[in-house]
Design a protein around this motif. Structure first.
Motif, short mmCIF file in Angstrom:
data_model
loop_
_atom_site.label_atom_id
_atom_site.label_comp_id
_atom_site.label_asym_id
_atom_site.label_seq_id
_atom_site.Cartn_x
_atom_site.Cartn_y
_atom_site.Cartn_z
N ARG A 168 -1.42 9.47 0.04
CA ARG A 168 -0.78 10.57 -0.68
C ARG A 168 -1.50 10.87 -1.99
N THR A 169 -2.23 9.88 -2.50
CA THR A 169 -2.90 10.08 -3.80
C THR A 169 -4.39 9.87 -3.66
N HIS A 194 0.84 -1.21 0.00
CA HIS A 194 0.00 0.00 0.00
C HIS A 194 0.87 1.25 0.00
N LEU A 195 1.91 1.28 0.83
CA LEU A 195 2.80 2.45 0.88
C LEU A 195 3.52 2.64 -0.45
N ILE A 196 3.92 1.53 -1.07
CA ILE A 196 4.56 1.61 -2.40
C ILE A 196 3.57 2.19 -3.41
N GLY A 197 2.31 1.77 -3.31
CA GLY A 197 1.28 2.27 -4.22
C GLY A 197 1.01 3.76 -4.05
N GLN A 198 1.39 4.31 -2.90
CA GLN A 198 1.24 5.75 -2.65
C GLN A 198 2.47 6.54 -3.09
N GLY A 199 3.41 5.85 -3.74
CA GLY A 199 4.60 6.52 -4.26
C GLY A 199 5.81 6.46 -3.36
N CYS A 200 5.74 5.76 -2.25
CA CYS A 200 6.87 5.65 -1.32
C CYS A 200 7.91 4.67 -1.88
N ARG A 201 9.18 5.05 -1.78
CA ARG A 201 10.24 4.21 -2.33
C ARG A 201 11.36 3.91 -1.33
N HIS A 202 11.33 4.55 -0.17
CA HIS A 202 12.41 4.37 0.82
C HIS A 202 11.74 4.14 2.17
N ILE A 203 11.27 2.91 2.37
CA ILE A 203 10.35 2.60 3.47
C ILE A 203 11.09 1.96 4.65
N GLY A 204 10.96 2.57 5.81
CA GLY A 204 11.55 2.03 7.03
C GLY A 204 10.60 1.05 7.70
N HIS A 205 11.16 0.26 8.62
CA HIS A 205 10.34 -0.74 9.33
C HIS A 205 10.75 -0.84 10.79
N PHE A 206 9.75 -0.81 11.69
CA PHE A 206 9.97 -1.09 13.10
C PHE A 206 9.65 -2.57 13.31
N ALA A 207 10.66 -3.36 13.66
CA ALA A 207 10.49 -4.81 13.81
C ALA A 207 10.52 -5.19 15.28
N GLY A 208 9.62 -6.09 15.68
CA GLY A 208 9.58 -6.57 17.05
C GLY A 208 10.53 -7.74 17.26
N PRO A 209 10.53 -8.33 18.46
CA PRO A 209 11.42 -9.47 18.77
C PRO A 209 11.23 -10.61 17.78
N GLN A 210 12.29 -11.02 17.13
CA GLN A 210 12.19 -11.95 16.03
C GLN A 210 12.02 -13.42 16.44
N ASP A 265 10.85 7.79 3.39
CA ASP A 265 9.64 8.54 3.01
C ASP A 265 8.38 7.84 3.52
N ALA A 266 8.57 6.72 4.24
CA ALA A 266 7.44 6.01 4.86
C ALA A 266 7.99 5.08 5.94
N ILE A 267 7.12 4.72 6.89
CA ILE A 267 7.48 3.76 7.93
C ILE A 267 6.32 2.79 8.11
N ALA A 323 7.46 -7.56 -0.17
CA ALA A 323 6.74 -6.53 -0.94
C ALA A 323 7.74 -5.60 -1.64
N LEU A 324 8.80 -5.24 -0.94
CA LEU A 324 9.84 -4.41 -1.56
C LEU A 324 10.45 -5.14 -2.75
N GLN A 325 10.76 -6.41 -2.55
CA GLN A 325 11.39 -7.20 -3.62
C GLN A 325 10.46 -7.33 -4.82
N LYS A 326 9.18 -7.57 -4.56
CA LYS A 326 8.22 -7.73 -5.65
C LYS A 326 8.20 -6.49 -6.55
N HIS A 327 8.34 -5.33 -5.95
CA HIS A 327 8.26 -4.08 -6.72
C HIS A 327 9.62 -3.52 -7.10
#
Length: 330
Positions: A329-330, A166-182, A236-238, A197-201
């Motif tokens: 964004r759109t 969804h964030l990619i669809g809004q034009g975001c290209r540099h997306i951060g991630h908060f990850a919990g205990p793995q 540009d997104a998290i 999702a990043l890899q797919k796009h």
């Protein structure tokens, strides 16, 4: 009562339980005296005498958020319909408390235990006693990776994938991630959904854009956001694995004069109640809370009827992305 009415104790007991062997007149005398004496049957004691307490134990990390509160609502609704009462314990995200919770529920002679693991649980040892006693054990939401257990889970991978796409669809290209205990599957799968999702796009993945948080709170979200903002190229997104953490990020972005979603778009996970109260309102993944609670009880009832299952069963629920202003964004 037996002495006052000149009846045997067993005769009074049968009258109170509407036994057909007792005459209507005797039943009326017994029930009238019971009302006068404010007699209340002890269903728990009766159940224990029969080897059935009709108690279902539930252990959750906390109950002060929307997710677990609504899961419990679903559990209580389904359990009540099945004739069970629910005993609720909180581990407070502490494995020591979780072990104590297990002992408390076993002492109460519950017929089953439903568990969502604490964040600090790294092994299965304290649950072995439950299994050894033949008590149905069902995990929900959180399970340890590599364990074969009966569980009701959300498709967390799909939730992470949907949010990131969804964030990619809004034009975001540099997306951060908060990850919990793995070591907890929910956070590992959400992270994997983000990466795929990043890899797919065709977008590059970077470990510097992933901040690993031991706890998923407003404060850890604040610290994680500050870490990402210090990168040479800020995101540009998290996408956060927690609503609380993304709320912390929202605070930091506002303090730095950054606009949401124009400068940094945000998406969280759990669809907590406050996500529709912030400004802007926060995009989040709904976890099917009530359905998860109901499904956990159904799985318990199935295991109880079947006297356990040789092959652990997983019930997987599909998430729903609740899109709000923080990511549009759109």
């Amino acid at each position: 009562m037996a002495k006052q009415l000149g009846l045997s104790v067993s005769g009074v007991s049968r009258a109170l339980n509407n036994d057909p062997r007792i005459s209507a007149a005797t039943k009326q005398r017994v029930q009238e005296l019971a009302r006068q004496m404010n007699y209340q049957p002890n269903h728990l004691a009766a159940g224990l005498r029969k080897g059935k307490s009709k108690l279902l134990g539930v252990i959750v990390p906390y109950i002060d958020g929307r997710f677990f509160a609504i899961v419990i609502r679903g559990i209580e609704l389904a359990a009540s319909q099945a004739g069970f009462n629910v005993v609720i314990c909180q581990s407070n995200e502490d494995v020591v408390h979780e072990r104590q919770n297990i002992e408390t529920l076993l002492s109460a002679q519950v017929e089953g235990i439903l568990v969502s693991l604490s964040r600090t649980t790294h092994d299965f040892a304290h649950f072995e006693k439950v299994q050894q006693r033949g008590i149905p054990l069902v995990f929900f939401d959180r399970i340890l990776l590599g364990t074969e257990v009966n569980a009701v889970l959300l498709n967390d991978y799909a939730g992470g994938f949907l949010s990131t796409e969804h964030l990619i669809g809004q034009g975001c290209r540099h997306i951060g991630h908060f990850a919990g205990p793995q070591h907890l599957g929910i956070y590992k799968h959400r992270r994997q959904g983000y990466l795929d999702a990043l890899q797919k796009h065709g977008l590059p993945t970077s470990e510097e854009l992933i901040v690993y948080c031991d706890t998923m709170t407003v404060e850890t979200g604040r610290q994680a956001a500050k870490q990402l903002l210090h990168l040479p190229e800020r995101p540009d997104a998290i996408f956060s694995s927690s609503d609380a953490a993304v709320a912390g990020a929202l605070q930091v972005l506002e303090e730095h004069g950054l606009r949401v979603p124009q400068d940094v778009a945000l998406a969280g996970f759990s669809n907590e109640m406050f996500t529709s109260l912030t400004k802007p309102m926060l995009t989040s993944v709904d976890q099917r809370c009530e359905q998860m609670g109901e499904a956990a009880v159904r799985l318990f009832m199935q295991l109880r009827q079947e006297k356990g299952s040789a092959v652990p069963q997983h019930v997987v629920l599909e998430p729903e992305l609740c899109v709000r202003a923080s990511s549009l964004r759109t």
